[in-house]
Design a protein around this motif. Structure first.
Motif, PDB file in Angstrom:
ATOM      1  N   ASN A 110     -14.098  41.974  10.255  1.00  0.00           N
ATOM      2  CA  ASN A 110     -15.033  41.100  10.950  1.00  0.00           C
ATOM      3  C   ASN A 110     -16.476  41.518  10.716  1.00  0.00           C
ATOM      4  O   ASN A 110     -16.870  42.647  10.999  1.00  0.00           O
ATOM      5  CB  ASN A 110     -14.738  41.113  12.458  1.00  0.00           C
ATOM      6  CG  ASN A 110     -13.348  40.614  12.759  1.00  0.00           C
ATOM      7  OD1 ASN A 110     -12.859  39.728  12.067  1.00  0.00           O
ATOM      8  ND2 ASN A 110     -12.705  41.167  13.769  1.00  0.00           N
ATOM      9  N   GLU A 111     -17.241  40.588  10.202  1.00  0.00           N
ATOM     10  CA  GLU A 111     -18.664  40.826   9.996  1.00  0.00           C
ATOM     11  C   GLU A 111     -19.409  39.531  10.279  1.00  0.00           C
ATOM     12  O   GLU A 111     -18.835  38.462  10.286  1.00  0.00           O
ATOM     13  CB  GLU A 111     -18.935  41.304   8.565  1.00  0.00           C
ATOM     14  CG  GLU A 111     -18.498  40.305   7.504  1.00  0.00           C
ATOM     15  CD  GLU A 111     -18.811  40.771   6.097  1.00  0.00           C
ATOM     16  OE1 GLU A 111     -19.448  41.806   5.954  1.00  0.00           O
ATOM     17  OE2 GLU A 111     -18.408  40.067   5.151  1.00  0.00           O
ATOM     18  N   GLY A 112     -20.678  39.647  10.497  1.00  0.00           N
ATOM     19  CA  GLY A 112     -21.474  38.458  10.763  1.00  0.00           C
ATOM     20  C   GLY A 112     -21.491  38.094  12.239  1.00  0.00           C
ATOM     21  O   GLY A 112     -21.137  38.891  13.104  1.00  0.00           O
ATOM     22  N   LYS A 114     -20.201  36.347  15.475  1.00  0.00           N
ATOM     23  CA  LYS A 114     -18.905  35.915  15.998  1.00  0.00           C
ATOM     24  C   LYS A 114     -19.069  34.654  16.841  1.00  0.00           C
ATOM     25  O   LYS A 114     -19.864  34.619  17.768  1.00  0.00           O
ATOM     26  CB  LYS A 114     -18.285  37.031  16.838  1.00  0.00           C
ATOM     27  CG  LYS A 114     -16.920  36.674  17.430  1.00  0.00           C
ATOM     28  CD  LYS A 114     -16.380  37.833  18.254  1.00  0.00           C
ATOM     29  CE  LYS A 114     -15.035  37.489  18.879  1.00  0.00           C
ATOM     30  NZ  LYS A 114     -14.495  38.604  19.690  1.00  0.00           N
ATOM     31  N   THR A 174     -11.674  31.620  16.272  1.00  0.00           N
ATOM     32  CA  THR A 174     -12.784  32.575  16.225  1.00  0.00           C
ATOM     33  C   THR A 174     -13.243  32.715  14.788  1.00  0.00           C
ATOM     34  O   THR A 174     -12.427  32.928  13.887  1.00  0.00           O
ATOM     35  CB  THR A 174     -12.361  33.949  16.778  1.00  0.00           C
ATOM     36  OG1 THR A 174     -12.051  33.808  18.171  1.00  0.00           O
ATOM     37  CG2 THR A 174     -13.493  34.959  16.637  1.00  0.00           C
ATOM     38  N   TYR A 175     -14.533  32.565  14.570  1.00  0.00           N
ATOM     39  CA  TYR A 175     -15.113  32.607  13.219  1.00  0.00           C
ATOM     40  C   TYR A 175     -16.199  33.677  13.159  1.00  0.00           C
ATOM     41  O   TYR A 175     -16.777  34.055  14.177  1.00  0.00           O
ATOM     42  CB  TYR A 175     -15.729  31.250  12.863  1.00  0.00           C
ATOM     43  CG  TYR A 175     -14.748  30.101  12.849  1.00  0.00           C
ATOM     44  CD1 TYR A 175     -14.055  29.763  11.701  1.00  0.00           C
ATOM     45  CD2 TYR A 175     -14.520  29.350  14.014  1.00  0.00           C
ATOM     46  CE1 TYR A 175     -13.153  28.689  11.689  1.00  0.00           C
ATOM     47  CE2 TYR A 175     -13.621  28.295  14.009  1.00  0.00           C
ATOM     48  CZ  TYR A 175     -12.943  27.971  12.842  1.00  0.00           C
ATOM     49  OH  TYR A 175     -12.055  26.929  12.844  1.00  0.00           O
ATOM     50  N   TYR A 176     -16.468  34.114  11.953  1.00  0.00           N
ATOM     51  CA  TYR A 176     -17.573  35.047  11.702  1.00  0.00           C
ATOM     52  C   TYR A 176     -18.447  34.432  10.618  1.00  0.00           C
ATOM     53  O   TYR A 176     -18.004  34.229   9.486  1.00  0.00           O
ATOM     54  CB  TYR A 176     -17.044  36.420  11.265  1.00  0.00           C
ATOM     55  CG  TYR A 176     -16.324  37.142  12.368  1.00  0.00           C
ATOM     56  CD1 TYR A 176     -16.988  38.056  13.185  1.00  0.00           C
ATOM     57  CD2 TYR A 176     -14.978  36.889  12.625  1.00  0.00           C
ATOM     58  CE1 TYR A 176     -16.324  38.709  14.220  1.00  0.00           C
ATOM     59  CE2 TYR A 176     -14.305  37.528  13.659  1.00  0.00           C
ATOM     60  CZ  TYR A 176     -14.991  38.442  14.447  1.00  0.00           C
ATOM     61  OH  TYR A 176     -14.332  39.080  15.472  1.00  0.00           O
ATOM     62  N   GLU A 178     -22.260  34.186   8.470  1.00  0.00           N
ATOM     63  CA  GLU A 178     -23.478  34.877   8.064  1.00  0.00           C
ATOM     64  C   GLU A 178     -24.683  34.127   8.611  1.00  0.00           C
ATOM     65  O   GLU A 178     -24.634  32.900   8.803  1.00  0.00           O
ATOM     66  CB  GLU A 178     -23.567  34.942   6.531  1.00  0.00           C
ATOM     67  CG  GLU A 178     -22.402  35.660   5.869  1.00  0.00           C
ATOM     68  CD  GLU A 178     -22.365  37.128   6.193  1.00  0.00           C
ATOM     69  OE1 GLU A 178     -23.419  37.683   6.579  1.00  0.00           O
ATOM     70  OE2 GLU A 178     -21.277  37.736   6.083  1.00  0.00           O
TER      71      GLU A 178
END
Length: 350
Positions: A110-112, A114, A174-176, A178
């Motif tokens: 998980n990055e970016g 949330k 749930t999304y991540y 940029e």
């Protein structure tokens, strides 16, 4: 010992030697790409990827030595249909088994930023959530959501004539994202999630029922807004099917709520008379668009409804519903709900 026995033993030894060599090669090929390199490598497994696609991506990133052996390991471990899409953090010290285990578990990196889109969110609510997190402009989102043709290139399922909006197809999850992702890319991710969830089994069931995707998602969105408990979804779907079958309006407060810019605390008697295509007390059939973005459980409820004779339902104070076949029964149930609610509000005293 005769020559024949000696020859047989030599053949057996040779076969065992060959098997040992092959097993050694397989073990080495399935082991870490480089035990000495612990540098992180982020790989992105797109939605809908096959085992072949995954093997190609891992090989390109120098995480596996042999694609064929990786695919054999996936099959032998019974994970062919379990590999999940998303971003993963690996390094070259991972063996094939370790990589497969993470992919099957969905151990996503998980990055970016949330963003969690709850089931039953409307496109307006999703836009507000994204803009609040500084992910684009509301004007651009509205423009794209109201123009499905912008997404025809990647999503054929949007090409039905009645699909005039992305409402209903922005899958709740749930999304991540940029910070610099475009509005179209973000909506693409949500549409990809829907495409992944609406699998071949569900597509086949839709065709068996002779329904359009628009009908399935539209009705699922109403079920999503009306249901509180999972076990009620398929029953609620049956109620709406029964109403449609006899030409009765759907009579869903949830569709009327969608007609308002801001959600009302409760629907009044006067609201039931408003002139809107989303007034399912006046207009028969489904509204022009879905009224929310349903989760997969509501979609499944529409495709696999319970078989009932119910035409009415009313909420219970515990969150479930009471169902009835006649209007007379329904009136009694509504009155009972009113009594139960008043009793609860008064602290349990009548």
């Amino acid at each position: 010992m005769n020559l024949k026995d000696d020859k047989s033993k030599k053949i057996i030894v040779a076969v065992l030697l060959i098997i040992t060599i092959i097993m050694t090669i397989v073990i080495v090929q399935a082991g870490p790409y480089n035990n000495n390199n612990k540098s992180d490598i982020v790989v992105d497994i797109p939605t809908g990827s096959t085992v072949n696609n995954v093997a190609d991506i891992l090989k390109e990133n120098k995480l596996i030595k042999n694609e064929l052996i990786f695919k054999i390991y996936v099959k032998v471990s019974n994970n062919s249909s379990k590999l999940k899409s998303g971003k993963y953090l690996f390094n070259q010290t991972y063996s094939n088994n370790e990589i497969i285990k993470d992919l099957a578990k969905g151990k996503i990196y998980n990055e970016g930023i949330k963003i969690t889109v709850p089931e039953g969110s409307t496109s307006k609510e999703i836009i507000d959530l994204l803009v609040k997190n500084k992910l684009g402009s509301d004007k651009k989102y509205e423009e794209l959501i109201n123009n499905p043709k912008e997404f025809y290139g990647e999503f054929d399922f949007l090409k039905e004539d009645k699909i005039i909006s992305l409402e209903g197809f922005l899958y709740p999850s749930t999304y991540y994202f940029e910070e610099d992702e475009s509005e179209k890319d973000i909506l693409n991710d949500m549409l990809s999630a829907f495409k992944s969830q609406y699998n071949e089994k569900l597509q086949k069931k839709q065709k068996d029922l002779k329904m359009s995707l628009w009908e399935v998602v539209n009705l699922a969105s109403i079920v999503e807004k009306e249901a509180v408990l999972d076990e009620d979804r398929a029953i609620i779907a049956s109620v709406f099917y029964n109403r449609i079958d006899i030409g009765m309006p759907l009579q869903s407060d949830a569709t009327i709520q969608y007609a308002f810019k801001e959600r009302k605390k409760s629907i009044t008697y006067n609201d039931l008379k408003i002139d809107s295509p989303y007034n399912s007390y006046v207009k028969k059939g489904l509204p022009p668009t879905p009224i929310a973005n349903p989760g997969i459980k509501s979609v499944e409820a529409v495709l696999y409804p319970d078989k009932t004779d119910y035409l009415y339902f009313v909420a219970k104070i515990d969150g479930g519903n009471t169902y009835s076949k006649t209007y007379e029964e329904h009136v009694k149930n509504v009155e009972q709900y009113r009594i139960d609610r008043e009793e609860r509000n008064n602290g349990g005293t009548k």
